[in-house]
Design a protein around this motif. Structure first.
Motif, PDB file in Angstrom:
ATOM      1  N   THR A 107       0.865  -1.184   0.000  1.00 44.31           N
ATOM      2  CA  THR A 107       0.000   0.000   0.000  1.00 44.31           C
ATOM      3  C   THR A 107       0.898   1.230   0.000  1.00 44.31           C
ATOM      4  OG1 THR A 107      -0.121  -0.193   2.428  1.00 44.31           O
ATOM      5  CG2 THR A 107      -1.948  -1.098   1.137  1.00 44.31           C
ATOM      6  N   TYR A 108       1.196   1.730  -1.177  1.00 46.11           N
ATOM      7  CA  TYR A 108       2.189   2.790  -1.354  1.00 46.11           C
ATOM      8  C   TYR A 108       1.553   4.071  -1.882  1.00 46.11           C
ATOM      9  CZ  TYR A 108       5.299  -1.241  -1.016  1.00 46.11           C
ATOM     10  OH  TYR A 108       5.936  -2.383  -0.600  1.00 46.11           O
ATOM     11  N   SER A 109       2.356   5.155  -1.824  1.00 42.38           N
ATOM     12  CA  SER A 109       1.921   6.459  -2.320  1.00 42.38           C
ATOM     13  C   SER A 109       3.158   7.299  -2.620  1.00 42.38           C
ATOM     14  CB  SER A 109       1.035   7.172  -1.284  1.00 42.38           C
ATOM     15  OG  SER A 109       1.776   7.422  -0.096  1.00 42.38           O
ATOM     16  N   SER A 110       2.924   8.520  -3.148  1.00 37.41           N
ATOM     17  CA  SER A 110       3.996   9.508  -3.367  1.00 37.41           C
ATOM     18  C   SER A 110       5.149   8.957  -4.204  1.00 37.41           C
ATOM     19  CB  SER A 110       4.536  10.035  -2.032  1.00 37.41           C
ATOM     20  OG  SER A 110       3.524  10.629  -1.278  1.00 37.41           O
ATOM     21  N   ILE A 111       4.866   8.603  -5.443  1.00 38.35           N
ATOM     22  CA  ILE A 111       5.885   8.048  -6.343  1.00 38.35           C
ATOM     23  C   ILE A 111       6.854   9.127  -6.799  1.00 38.35           C
ATOM     24  CG2 ILE A 111       6.249   6.975  -8.595  1.00 38.35           C
ATOM     25  CD1 ILE A 111       3.598   5.613  -8.308  1.00 38.35           C
ATOM     26  N   ASN A 112       8.155   8.801  -6.761  1.00 33.83           N
ATOM     27  CA  ASN A 112       9.202   9.659  -7.311  1.00 33.83           C
ATOM     28  C   ASN A 112      10.191   8.781  -8.065  1.00 33.83           C
ATOM     29  OD1 ASN A 112       9.467  12.706  -5.869  1.00 33.83           O
ATOM     30  ND2 ASN A 112       8.107  11.241  -4.902  1.00 33.83           N
ATOM     31  N   VAL A 113      10.307   8.998  -9.384  1.00 30.76           N
ATOM     32  CA  VAL A 113      11.177   8.190 -10.226  1.00 30.76           C
ATOM     33  C   VAL A 113      12.436   8.979 -10.555  1.00 30.76           C
ATOM     34  CG1 VAL A 113      11.319   6.760 -12.296  1.00 30.76           C
ATOM     35  CG2 VAL A 113       9.099   7.188 -11.242  1.00 30.76           C
ATOM     36  N   VAL A 114      13.587   8.375 -10.336  1.00 29.57           N
ATOM     37  CA  VAL A 114      14.874   8.918 -10.750  1.00 29.57           C
ATOM     38  C   VAL A 114      15.595   7.808 -11.501  1.00 29.57           C
ATOM     39  CG1 VAL A 114      15.076  10.631  -8.909  1.00 29.57           C
ATOM     40  CG2 VAL A 114      15.883   8.308  -8.513  1.00 29.57           C
ATOM     41  N   GLU A 115      16.810   8.079 -11.934  1.00 21.75           N
ATOM     42  CA  GLU A 115      17.541   7.090 -12.717  1.00 21.75           C
ATOM     43  C   GLU A 115      17.753   5.800 -11.908  1.00 21.75           C
ATOM     44  OE1 GLU A 115      21.675   6.706 -15.343  1.00 21.75           O
ATOM     45  OE2 GLU A 115      21.215   8.531 -14.244  1.00 21.75           O
TER      46      GLU A 115
ATOM     47  N   ARG B  62      15.747   4.099 -10.001  1.00 21.48           N
ATOM     48  CA  ARG B  62      15.037   3.874  -8.747  1.00 21.48           C
ATOM     49  C   ARG B  62      13.682   4.561  -8.716  1.00 21.48           C
ATOM     50  NH1 ARG B  62      19.974   2.853  -7.355  1.00 21.48           N
ATOM     51  NH2 ARG B  62      20.440   1.464  -5.613  1.00 21.48           N
ATOM     52  N   VAL B  63      12.790   3.960  -7.941  1.00 16.41           N
ATOM     53  CA  VAL B  63      11.514   4.587  -7.629  1.00 16.41           C
ATOM     54  C   VAL B  63      11.420   4.722  -6.124  1.00 16.41           C
ATOM     55  CG1 VAL B  63       9.011   4.469  -7.830  1.00 16.41           C
ATOM     56  CG2 VAL B  63      10.444   3.486  -9.638  1.00 16.41           C
ATOM     57  N   PHE B  64      11.322   5.963  -5.623  1.00 14.17           N
ATOM     58  CA  PHE B  64      11.110   6.205  -4.202  1.00 14.17           C
ATOM     59  C   PHE B  64       9.612   6.287  -3.947  1.00 14.17           C
ATOM     60  CE2 PHE B  64      15.424   7.665  -4.794  1.00 14.17           C
ATOM     61  CZ  PHE B  64      16.056   7.316  -3.607  1.00 14.17           C
ATOM     62  N   LEU B  65       9.157   5.686  -2.867  1.00 13.34           N
ATOM     63  CA  LEU B  65       7.739   5.692  -2.537  1.00 13.34           C
ATOM     64  C   LEU B  65       7.546   5.479  -1.042  1.00 13.34           C
ATOM     65  CD1 LEU B  65       6.213   2.308  -3.754  1.00 13.34           C
ATOM     66  CD2 LEU B  65       8.630   2.770  -3.836  1.00 13.34           C
ATOM     67  N   LEU B  66       6.363   5.870  -0.575  1.00 13.26           N
ATOM     68  CA  LEU B  66       6.024   5.764   0.842  1.00 13.26           C
ATOM     69  C   LEU B  66       4.933   4.731   1.032  1.00 13.26           C
ATOM     70  CD1 LEU B  66       5.801   9.562   1.742  1.00 13.26           C
ATOM     71  CD2 LEU B  66       7.748   8.053   2.098  1.00 13.26           C
ATOM     72  N   ASP B  67       4.930   4.099   2.219  1.00  8.84           N
ATOM     73  CA  ASP B  67       3.803   3.227   2.558  1.00  8.84           C
ATOM     74  C   ASP B  67       2.846   3.999   3.472  1.00  8.84           C
ATOM     75  OD1 ASP B  67       4.937   3.232   5.082  1.00  8.84           O
ATOM     76  OD2 ASP B  67       5.460   1.110   5.093  1.00  8.84           O
ATOM     77  N   ASP B  68       1.839   3.320   3.989  1.00  5.83           N
ATOM     78  CA  ASP B  68       0.817   3.995   4.796  1.00  5.83           C
ATOM     79  C   ASP B  68       1.375   4.612   6.074  1.00  5.83           C
ATOM     80  OD1 ASP B  68      -1.103   3.453   2.959  1.00  5.83           O
ATOM     81  OD2 ASP B  68      -1.963   1.733   4.035  1.00  5.83           O
TER      82      ASP B  68
END
Length: 334
Positions: free
Chosen positions: A301-309, A311-317
């Motif tokens: 259950t993730y949110s706040s996607i940020n894609v860089v070279e 990698r994908v940074f994301l947050l859980d609940d």
């Protein structure tokens, strides 16, 4: 006995070098030779610039959690009170840059702009080498974006009114509209945003330097607006993934994949899947721009996607920060 006079050698000048080129240009085959040589020189210069200054891949629609400058990734570490961290694109040399609580990051490829997540929410120009801060905007920021030497932002002290700030020595701000603006993005000339209040909805545009606001899709309730390669992509409230031209024409439903938290990187869409079952809901997914080749990258259950070279940074609940390694297809807590 009189010696033979040695002719005096004249030093070459810029114009003397041009004489043989001029003679060659007058010949029919000479023009083709010179034009071909010029094309080769231009190609070599472009190649040299590309090798010495490689372009950094850019993701569109990131939520301000991570950005890339050169071979460095800067990210907000929610696992350490939202402090600013950096790492190499390969994941090594992970270290803290600034202890202040960061609300959102944007970059122009060289400078790092962030608003500090305190009671003021001012925007600062942060030097990532030494962690020093220089004040840029002294008002409470809702969200911000960078485009064509401008910072675009919404002002929480002015009911989310939309502004653009030219990043010059004078730092002149222009109020673009008094309408409350959300999901701001830009093509470098126009600023696009969604408006929604009291049952009144619209996708709108306004010139980056100020001017008349245009309602592109009046009455349409939409989310997660992203500009990418001459198209606006957005998500309807029901999760439909759609596209529309920047002038409001050709409004099209691409697919009904129940999309949320949209980001676009290298012609692929990264999103959180709002599925109908508990197993599907909240998973990190990827698909082509036309909605094909849908794949689940990480369940959760993730949110706040940020894609860089890479990698994908994301947050859980619980606001725990994770990084998904695209090459190894693995998820790990940062």
């Amino acid at each position: 006995m009189e010696h033979a006079r040695i002719p005096e050698k004249k030093s070459a000048t810029f114009f003397s070098w041009l004489e043989p080129i001029g003679r060659l240009w007058k010949k029919k085959k000479g023009k083709a030779i010179l034009l071909g040589a010029a094309a080769v020189v231009v190609a070599l210069v472009v190649l040299l610039v590309w090798l010495l200054c490689p372009s950094v891949p850019t993701a569109y629609g990131n939520s301000g959690l991570a950005v890339q400058i050169g071979s460095k990734i800067y990210y907000v570490n929610t696992n350490d009170r939202y402090a600013l961290y950096s790492m190499n694109t390969g994941g090594s040399e992970n270290q803290k840059v600034l202890s202040s609580s960061i609300g959102e990051l944007v970059t122009n490829g060289e400078n790092l702009y962030a608003f500090i997540n305190d009671e003021y929410r001012y925007v600062w120009d942060i030097d990532p080498e030494n962690g020093s801060e220089e004040l840029v905007i002294d008002t409470a920021i809702g969200e911000m974006e960078y485009a064509n030497s401008y910072l675009i932002y919404t002002d929480l002290n002015q009911d989310r009114s939309l502004y653009s700030l030219y990043l010059s020595d004078t730092n002149v701000s222009t109020r673009l509209t008094e309408l409350p603006a959300f999901d701001v993005c830009s093509d470098g000339e126009q600023v696009y945003f969604r408006y929604g209040r009291d049952g009144d909805y619209a996708l709108c545009s306004v010139p980056l330097t100020g001017g008349e606001v245009t309602s592109l899709l009046p009455g349409k309730e939409l989310l997660d607006l992203v500009y990418y390669q001459d198209k606006l992509y957005y998500v309807m409230e029901n999760g439909d993934f759609c596209s529309v031209n920047p002038d409001g024409s050709e409004d099209t439903v691409i697919c009904s994949n129940l999309v949320n938290s949209l980001a676009i990187f290298r012609d692929e869409v990264y999103f959180i899947y709002n599925g109908e079952t508990e197993e599907q809901n909240g998973s990190l997914c990827r698909m082509k721009l036309d909605g094909s080749d849908l794949e689940v990258l990480a369940q959760g259950t993730y949110s706040s996607i940020n894609v860089v070279e890479g990698r994908v940074f994301l947050l859980d609940d619980s606001r725990t920060l994770y990084a998904y390694d695209l090459a190894n297809r693995s998820l790990s807590e940062v």
